[in-house]
Design a protein around this motif. Structure first.
Motif, PDB file in Angstrom:
ATOM      1  N   THR A  35       0.829  -1.212   0.000  1.00 26.78           N
ATOM      2  CA  THR A  35       0.000   0.000   0.000  1.00 26.78           C
ATOM      3  C   THR A  35       0.858   1.254   0.000  1.00 26.78           C
ATOM      4  O   THR A  35       0.578   2.220  -0.721  1.00 26.78           O
ATOM      5  CB  THR A  35      -0.931   0.002   1.228  1.00 26.78           C
ATOM      6  OG1 THR A  35      -1.658  -1.218   1.275  1.00 26.78           O
ATOM      7  CG2 THR A  35      -1.906   1.158   1.165  1.00 26.78           C
ATOM      8  N   ASP A  94       2.292   2.488  -3.262  1.00 27.14           N
ATOM      9  CA  ASP A  94       1.368   3.136  -4.199  1.00 27.14           C
ATOM     10  C   ASP A  94       1.245   4.612  -3.817  1.00 27.14           C
ATOM     11  O   ASP A  94       0.769   4.937  -2.722  1.00 27.14           O
ATOM     12  CB  ASP A  94      -0.007   2.469  -4.132  1.00 27.14           C
ATOM     13  CG  ASP A  94      -0.963   2.988  -5.194  1.00 27.14           C
ATOM     14  OD1 ASP A  94      -0.716   4.082  -5.746  1.00 27.14           O
ATOM     15  OD2 ASP A  94      -1.969   2.302  -5.468  1.00 27.14           O
ATOM     16  N   PRO A  95       1.667   5.556  -4.672  1.00 23.58           N
ATOM     17  CA  PRO A  95       1.614   6.985  -4.324  1.00 23.58           C
ATOM     18  C   PRO A  95       0.211   7.471  -3.987  1.00 23.58           C
ATOM     19  O   PRO A  95       0.048   8.414  -3.205  1.00 23.58           O
ATOM     20  CB  PRO A  95       2.140   7.675  -5.596  1.00 23.58           C
ATOM     21  CG  PRO A  95       2.909   6.627  -6.324  1.00 23.58           C
ATOM     22  CD  PRO A  95       2.249   5.322  -6.009  1.00 23.58           C
ATOM     23  N   ASN A  96      -0.804   6.841  -4.562  1.00 25.06           N
ATOM     24  CA  ASN A  96      -2.176   7.271  -4.296  1.00 25.06           C
ATOM     25  C   ASN A  96      -2.659   6.885  -2.895  1.00 25.06           C
ATOM     26  O   ASN A  96      -3.643   7.434  -2.408  1.00 25.06           O
ATOM     27  CB  ASN A  96      -3.118   6.652  -5.332  1.00 25.06           C
ATOM     28  CG  ASN A  96      -2.802   7.106  -6.736  1.00 25.06           C
ATOM     29  OD1 ASN A  96      -2.632   8.302  -6.990  1.00 25.06           O
ATOM     30  ND2 ASN A  96      -2.700   6.162  -7.661  1.00 25.06           N
ATOM     31  N   LEU A  97      -1.972   5.922  -2.268  1.00 27.49           N
ATOM     32  CA  LEU A  97      -2.401   5.442  -0.950  1.00 27.49           C
ATOM     33  C   LEU A  97      -1.341   5.673   0.113  1.00 27.49           C
ATOM     34  O   LEU A  97      -1.425   5.096   1.205  1.00 27.49           O
ATOM     35  CB  LEU A  97      -2.731   3.938  -1.021  1.00 27.49           C
ATOM     36  CG  LEU A  97      -3.723   3.506  -2.103  1.00 27.49           C
ATOM     37  CD1 LEU A  97      -3.873   1.996  -2.113  1.00 27.49           C
ATOM     38  CD2 LEU A  97      -5.083   4.172  -1.878  1.00 27.49           C
ATOM     39  N   LEU A 121      -8.545   3.017  -0.381  1.00 25.80           N
ATOM     40  CA  LEU A 121      -8.851   2.704  -1.771  1.00 25.80           C
ATOM     41  C   LEU A 121     -10.194   3.314  -2.166  1.00 25.80           C
ATOM     42  O   LEU A 121     -10.341   3.871  -3.267  1.00 25.80           O
ATOM     43  CB  LEU A 121      -8.869   1.192  -1.966  1.00 25.80           C
ATOM     44  CG  LEU A 121      -9.059   0.685  -3.398  1.00 25.80           C
ATOM     45  CD1 LEU A 121      -7.926   1.171  -4.290  1.00 25.80           C
ATOM     46  CD2 LEU A 121      -9.150  -0.838  -3.425  1.00 25.80           C
ATOM     47  N   TRP A 130      -9.730   7.023  -2.572  1.00 26.29           N
ATOM     48  CA  TRP A 130      -9.040   7.352  -3.826  1.00 26.29           C
ATOM     49  C   TRP A 130      -9.990   7.205  -5.012  1.00 26.29           C
ATOM     50  O   TRP A 130      -9.958   8.004  -5.949  1.00 26.29           O
ATOM     51  CB  TRP A 130      -7.824   6.436  -3.976  1.00 26.29           C
ATOM     52  CG  TRP A 130      -7.132   6.608  -5.294  1.00 26.29           C
ATOM     53  CD1 TRP A 130      -6.366   7.659  -5.676  1.00 26.29           C
ATOM     54  CD2 TRP A 130      -7.168   5.683  -6.380  1.00 26.29           C
ATOM     55  NE1 TRP A 130      -5.902   7.464  -6.967  1.00 26.29           N
ATOM     56  CE2 TRP A 130      -6.384   6.246  -7.426  1.00 26.29           C
ATOM     57  CE3 TRP A 130      -7.778   4.456  -6.584  1.00 26.29           C
ATOM     58  CZ2 TRP A 130      -6.196   5.625  -8.640  1.00 26.29           C
ATOM     59  CZ3 TRP A 130      -7.589   3.817  -7.799  1.00 26.29           C
ATOM     60  CH2 TRP A 130      -6.816   4.392  -8.817  1.00 26.29           C
ATOM     61  N   CYS A 131     -10.835   6.201  -4.996  1.00 27.18           N
ATOM     62  CA  CYS A 131     -11.770   5.973  -6.093  1.00 27.18           C
ATOM     63  C   CYS A 131     -12.772   7.107  -6.246  1.00 27.18           C
ATOM     64  O   CYS A 131     -13.166   7.462  -7.367  1.00 27.18           O
ATOM     65  CB  CYS A 131     -12.511   4.639  -5.898  1.00 27.18           C
ATOM     66  SG  CYS A 131     -11.478   3.189  -6.137  1.00 27.18           S
ATOM     67  N   GLY A 143     -12.171  10.156  -5.205  1.00 27.16           N
ATOM     68  CA  GLY A 143     -11.464  11.419  -5.360  1.00 27.16           C
ATOM     69  C   GLY A 143     -11.444  12.279  -4.114  1.00 27.16           C
ATOM     70  O   GLY A 143     -11.275  13.500  -4.211  1.00 27.16           O
ATOM     71  N   SER A 178      -9.753  13.859  -0.866  1.00 26.18           N
ATOM     72  CA  SER A 178      -8.369  14.176  -0.457  1.00 26.18           C
ATOM     73  C   SER A 178      -8.251  14.391   1.040  1.00 26.18           C
ATOM     74  O   SER A 178      -7.231  14.852   1.531  1.00 26.18           O
ATOM     75  CB  SER A 178      -7.889  15.450  -1.172  1.00 26.18           C
ATOM     76  OG  SER A 178      -8.741  16.552  -0.834  1.00 26.18           O
ATOM     77  N   VAL A 186      -5.187  12.950   3.137  1.00 23.86           N
ATOM     78  CA  VAL A 186      -3.799  13.349   2.877  1.00 23.86           C
ATOM     79  C   VAL A 186      -3.343  14.328   3.941  1.00 23.86           C
ATOM     80  O   VAL A 186      -4.072  15.222   4.312  1.00 23.86           O
ATOM     81  CB  VAL A 186      -3.677  13.984   1.490  1.00 23.86           C
ATOM     82  CG1 VAL A 186      -2.249  14.408   1.219  1.00 23.86           C
ATOM     83  CG2 VAL A 186      -4.163  13.020   0.427  1.00 23.86           C
TER      84      VAL A 186
END
Length: 510
Positions: free
Chosen positions: A341, A344-347, A499, A502-503, A505, A507, A510
């Motif tokens: 996880t 993965d930059p998104n997570l 996840l 992220w799906c 969108g 934020s 973060v």
């Protein structure tokens, strides 16, 4: 060898209330309620002194009391004092208010400790060693999970001993403490080595390659971290348990969360420092890593010798390896999820919250496990459980009932939402956020935490009674399994939550 007892007295048949033909349960009950010295035969039967001229050696089991009865006199319990729900009529009396107050402060302290660990992990993930040797992320949950395998297990065992009145004699008290600390150092060394080998195996399976230098770095870092963290936290834990009893606080409510208060932070700080230090030697002085491993492994015979001096730690020395090794393997699987996880930059934001959700879940379930174990030690002989626990398990019984353990389960579950709200807002403020976390992030995080804790509390209720029914000590077996399951559930649910965010969108994480 004689099974220790207190002053001789006869046991009227009507008082025992049991068929003396039962081998273990009824004989253990007889042992509790009769002060006459008795012998324990190899088949589990207990007979009075003088019944047979041929005496057999005493056979200790995992559920024997931690200290011999001859050191503190007759058991405080008698058959009429037992309660049907194992809430422990002889356990320390406490109201719901006192229970909440005793649990709340250690819970908040442990939560702040996990928050600090999460913030530290976010910083050290950018260090050269973590970027170069990514298998360290697999090692993190396993090493942090040793808190549940070792510190919380020690806290639960000593809390049960204190609440059962077994720490009366100063000599035996220190024998018990030193024996358990030596056992814990032995287990920490072995687990540290096995955790590094497990991380190596999982890393090799995921990447298809692994250099020898990286393997040695993982071994040296894991063993050194486990050894030092176990030593520091073990000494602190003994002081907390003895001190809490002296000021009239139930150790079951405070010992296990205090064991985790800054355990995650201390362990993670040691892991980061040792790994960076060894990484600086790996090319210039690689033999240093071999010497560190050799030195710590050479101490194993010393810990074995000290631990074998006390019967309670000797039992665990022989039989206590299954739960902690299994728990380490389960936590390592959670570490593999974390490693994938984080890559993965998104997570990537998950790394801050992973110690929080895992630590809080483990802390809460360890309290419940310790309380149930204490009530069983106080009210039931091994292999005997309350009547309502003898049939099929019903999860609703965990939270709906009138016993002390039902109330504690309700209290612990109710602490999840306000506690996690405090912790996620604390993280947000420390990271410099000037707005509140997004509502969707808050809802998904709290949902994951609620699912994790409720599942763990139900598992604890079922597991502790099942272990007791099988004649195994829940203090030594349940917490490692439960905290490891908490690590796996927490990491998986948190990854799923991020996840989802992220799906859609969002934020706010973060």
């Amino acid at each position: 060898m004689m099974v220790p007892g207190s002053q001789e007295e006869s046991l009227p048949p009507s008082r025992s209330g049991r068929d003396t033909r039962h081998q273990y349960g009824s004989n253990q009950s007889l042992y509790h309620h009769s002060g006459a010295p008795q012998h324990l035969s190899s088949n589990g039967n207990i007979s009075p002194v003088g019944a047979s001229p041929h005496l057999e050696p005493q056979v200790y089991t995992e559920t024997d009391y931690l200290l011999p009865d001859k050191l503190y006199g007759k058991s405080r319990l008698s058959a009429p004092t037992r309660s049907n729900d194992a809430c422990g009529s002889s356990a320390p009396a406490e109201t719901v208010c006192s229970m909440v107050l005793q649990i709340l402060v250690p819970f908040l302290l442990s939560g702040l400790g996990t928050v600090s660990a999460g913030m530290l992990l976010e910083v050290v993930q950018n260090w050269d060693v973590f970027q170069e040797v990514t298998e360290l992320f697999i090692l993190v949950p396993a090493v942090l999970g040793m808190k549940g395998n070792l510190e919380m297990t020690l806290a639960s065992r000593l809390s049960t001993a204190v609440n059962s009145g077994k720490l009366g004699s100063a000599r035996e008290k220190w024998m018990l403490i030193v024996g358990n600390l030596a056992l814990k150092q032995l287990q920490a060394t072995v687990l540290g080595l096995l955790a590094s080998l497990m991380a190596t195996l999982l890393g090799w399976m995921a990447e298809g390659k692994m250099s020898l230098n990286h393997v040695m770095l993982l071994c040296s870092t894991s063993v050194s971290t486990a050894f030092m963290a176990s030593l520091l936290q073990g000494i602190i834990m003994v002081g907390v348990i003895i001190g809490s009893k002296r000021i009239g606080i139930n150790p079951d409510n405070v010992a296990t969360p205090m064991a985790a208060s800054f355990g995650d932070l201390i362990t993670l700080a040691l892991l980061a420092c040792f790994s960076q230090w060894f990484f600086s030697f790996i090319d210039i002085y690689p033999y240093v890593l071999y010497l560190v491993d050799l030195l710590l492994l050479c101490l194993i015979p010393l810990w074995v010798m000290i631990a074998s001096k006390h019967s309670a730690s000797l039992i665990l020395l022989r039989t206590g390896w299954e739960p902690i090794i299994t728990a380490m393997i389960i936590s390592s699987v959670g570490g593999l999820i974390l490693d994938k996880t984080v890559s993965d930059p998104n997570l990537a934001g998950i790394i801050v919250y992973a110690p929080v959700i895992n630590g809080i879940g483990g802390n809460l379930v360890s309290i419940q496990s310790s309380r149930i174990s204490t009530s069983l030690h106080l009210n039931y002989p091994p292999r005997e459980v309350p009547e309502e626990r003898q049939g099929c398990y019903n999860p609703c019984r965990t939270f709906f009932g009138t016993g002390a353990n039902h109330r504690s389960a309700q209290v612990l579950l109710l602490l999840v939402i306000p506690g996690q709200l405090v912790f996620i807002h604390t993280i947000h403020l420390i990271k410099g956020g000037h707005t509140l976390p997004s509502p969707l992030f808050t809802v998904t995080f709290l949902s994951a935490s609620l699912i994790q804790v409720s599942s763990l509390l139900c598992s604890a209720d079922c597991m502790v009674h099942s272990l007791w029914r099988r004649g195994k000590d829940p203090d030594s077996y349940s917490i490692p399994y439960l905290t490891a399951l908490g690590d796996l559930l927490g990491t998986a649910l948190l990854a799923l939550s991020f996840l989802i965010l992220w799906c859609v969108g969002d934020s706010g994480s973060v």
